[in-house]
Design an enzyme around this catalytic site. Sequence first.
Site, PDB file in Angstrom:
ATOM      1  N   HIS A 151      -4.829   5.112 -10.161  1.00 14.80           N
ATOM      2  CA  HIS A 151      -4.371   3.821  -9.647  1.00 14.80           C
ATOM      3  C   HIS A 151      -5.415   2.720  -9.894  1.00 14.80           C
ATOM      4  CE1 HIS A 151      -2.172   1.207  -6.703  1.00 14.80           C
ATOM      5  NE2 HIS A 151      -3.388   0.701  -6.559  1.00 14.80           N
ATOM      6  N   GLU A 152      -6.640   2.975  -9.484  1.00 12.64           N
ATOM      7  CA  GLU A 152      -7.664   1.925  -9.646  1.00 12.64           C
ATOM      8  C   GLU A 152      -7.941   1.652 -11.120  1.00 12.64           C
ATOM      9  OE1 GLU A 152      -7.870   0.352  -7.085  1.00 12.64           O
ATOM     10  OE2 GLU A 152      -7.294   1.889  -5.634  1.00 12.64           O
TER      11      GLU A 152
ATOM     12  N   HIS B 278      -5.275  -0.574 -12.645  1.00 10.79           N
ATOM     13  CA  HIS B 278      -5.464  -2.000 -12.332  1.00 10.79           C
ATOM     14  C   HIS B 278      -6.248  -2.730 -13.426  1.00 10.79           C
ATOM     15  CE1 HIS B 278      -3.755  -3.003  -8.466  1.00 10.79           C
ATOM     16  NE2 HIS B 278      -4.374  -2.033  -7.818  1.00 10.79           N
TER      17      HIS B 278
ATOM     18  N   ASP C 196      -3.939  -9.781   4.788  1.00 13.77           N
ATOM     19  CA  ASP C 196      -4.400  -8.498   5.351  1.00 13.77           C
ATOM     20  C   ASP C 196      -3.408  -7.917   6.355  1.00 13.77           C
ATOM     21  OD1 ASP C 196      -6.770  -8.775   4.021  1.00 13.77           O
ATOM     22  OD2 ASP C 196      -7.895  -9.484   5.765  1.00 13.77           O
TER      23      ASP C 196
ATOM     24  N   TYR D 299       3.941  -1.968  -3.538  1.00 17.08           N
ATOM     25  CA  TYR D 299       3.567  -0.774  -4.303  1.00 17.08           C
ATOM     26  C   TYR D 299       4.806  -0.013  -4.786  1.00 17.08           C
ATOM     27  CZ  TYR D 299      -1.221  -1.299  -2.506  1.00 17.08           C
ATOM     28  OH  TYR D 299      -2.473  -1.762  -2.214  1.00 17.08           O
TER      29      TYR D 299
END
Length: 629
Positions: free
Chosen positions: A323-324, A327, A401, A409
């Site tokens: 996932h990261e 990005h 936030d 997602y």
Amino acid sequence: MNRLNWVWLASPLLFACSETVRQDSSLQPTKPQPATEQFEASTDYHSFSNPDQIKVTHLDLDLTADFERSVLHGQATLSFERIDHSAKSLIVDTRDLKIASVTVDGTEVEYSLKPADPELGAALQIMLPKTASQVTIDYQTSPSASGVQWLTPEQTAGKQHPFLFTQAQAVHARSFIPLQDSPQVRMTYDATIHTPEELLAVMSASNDPDTARDGEYHFTMPQPIPSYLIALAIGNLDFKAMGKRTGVYAEPELLASAAAEFEDTESMLELTEKTFGPYQWDRYDLLILPPSFPFGGMENPRLSFITPTVIAGDKSLVALIAHELAHSWSGNTVTNATWRDLWLNEGFTTYLTYRIMEQLYGENRYNMEAVLGYQSLQADLKALKDKDEILAIDLRGRNPDDVFSDIPYEKGALMLREIEQKVGRENFDAFLLNYFEHFAFKSITTQSFIDYLDQTLLEQYPEKLSKQRIEQWIFEPGLPKGAPVPQSDAFSNIDKLRNAWLDENIAASEIKTDAWTTHEWLYFLNNLPQELSEEQLNELEAQFDLTASQNNEIAHSWLMIAVKNEYKPAYDRLYEYLVSIGRNKLVKPLYRELSKTSEGKAFATKAFNEAKSGYHPLTIKANQGFVEK
Ligand code: BES
Ligand code: ZN
């Protein structure tokens, strides 16, 4: 209306006051109110800055980390371009910063720090001499800066050295750097960071693993990035290479296990490049943080920040790395223009994550992860209000936030999955490759995506896709009828076994779990009925020793069951879990569930108060409502 007034109107104050602003004193932001004004899709309602007039293009940072006082102090030099030549001032965002001086070429210039908004901080307006093209701000951060966590040695793995890390997304970069804190503003940066000599500093920039450990570290980020991707960490860090372009930074105690857990990172990088185009950021390294890191991961460019809670020993939670990494394409190369467009970052990334996982670990694992993601989405759809189920969500007057959910997602990814299924995978891959290239290093709105789709896939496949359907996905709550529903054969088998046990046709000892993966465990546990008898809970515990599970996701699911059923044998572990982990996704559902009874709330309060000094500001803010004051 003059230019300056216009700026203030088009800025976040729009949700606060609609009068034309004449005097500084009337610039006071009031508490954000739900907006009634005409919505402007490209306006960033979460920044006071004025990039439409004067746009920052480069940041030079020189900061010292003072661990005694928990402050960063030094200078930020902002270089800018004038878009509107009549503009007389640069407006940047700040939050709890102490400004010592603002200078242009060594000469002090006039500035004013506006009254602070509790969520968005305070605008800093700097009057510019006509020819100026950069300003230097001398400042220091507050010990309670919302984007910085200072950890004592006891809160680290090694217990010998302090640790610091920043977390800027969504609107917290302004709490440690005065800048135009909007994802629409992209800048390159250079930084010099001074630390105690024995510590290493790393940033979301070029990191030299062989740098001398001497307390002074230099970084450059030559690609223009939005402010929320600026990141810094300082600690007793070592480096271990995993592949040609990939490696891990971690405290020495964690380094070997992290490098083993994430050894597939290089393969992930290579296969993502093959399908979605070249990796644009040179190296890809991971930084393993202490357990108080409030997220699973954060895609800081060249150096993703990762929670240690995913080091499970069997690579079962490495989707987080996929996932990261993903990005790097969706988010860092093509970026959401405002926080309303977050789904462009997270939905595309979640879709890419599934694709990476499928290619690397096979269809079976992909199917299981997709079903778990879908179930988590369904749970959110049950709990959320309609307006919060919209991909392009209206966030005016709200702190991003506070609106965190699976919608951007999993709903975002499901829409892309549907498009893929309709036009065919190969065609959709070609589209994505072009999309990443077309918008590379740009910050785009939801509308830019729709317009681009209109000119590409919608034109190529008018019989397969309709704009109306896309708009339904993006602007309406829930899921459109006929949306894809992920399926897993492995899980059908788990359903059979669970049901047989619940119907008392088999005992727990007859469930053969030796070959179960983490995903099968999660599916088994997450789909048990809300209410179980003490006898049933005892049987599960005796057979499977769930309270002792060292897999943080499995432990989480089991502890949720324990709280819902007040199963006390698990409460020591629950307590230990809450005080040792600060990852919000893992602790918040437990606090929420505990807060539903007065006994639970007292227990939650005790754990929270013990853990609080080690929790990140975001985790404190997200959970303090669940405990006694
Ligand atoms: N960029 C996000 C984290 C984030 C989102 C921080 C919004 C602040 C505001 C990161 O990439 C992320 O999505 N992390 C998830 C990973 C998971 C979905 C695999 C997390 O931390 O749980
Ligand atoms: Zn993400």
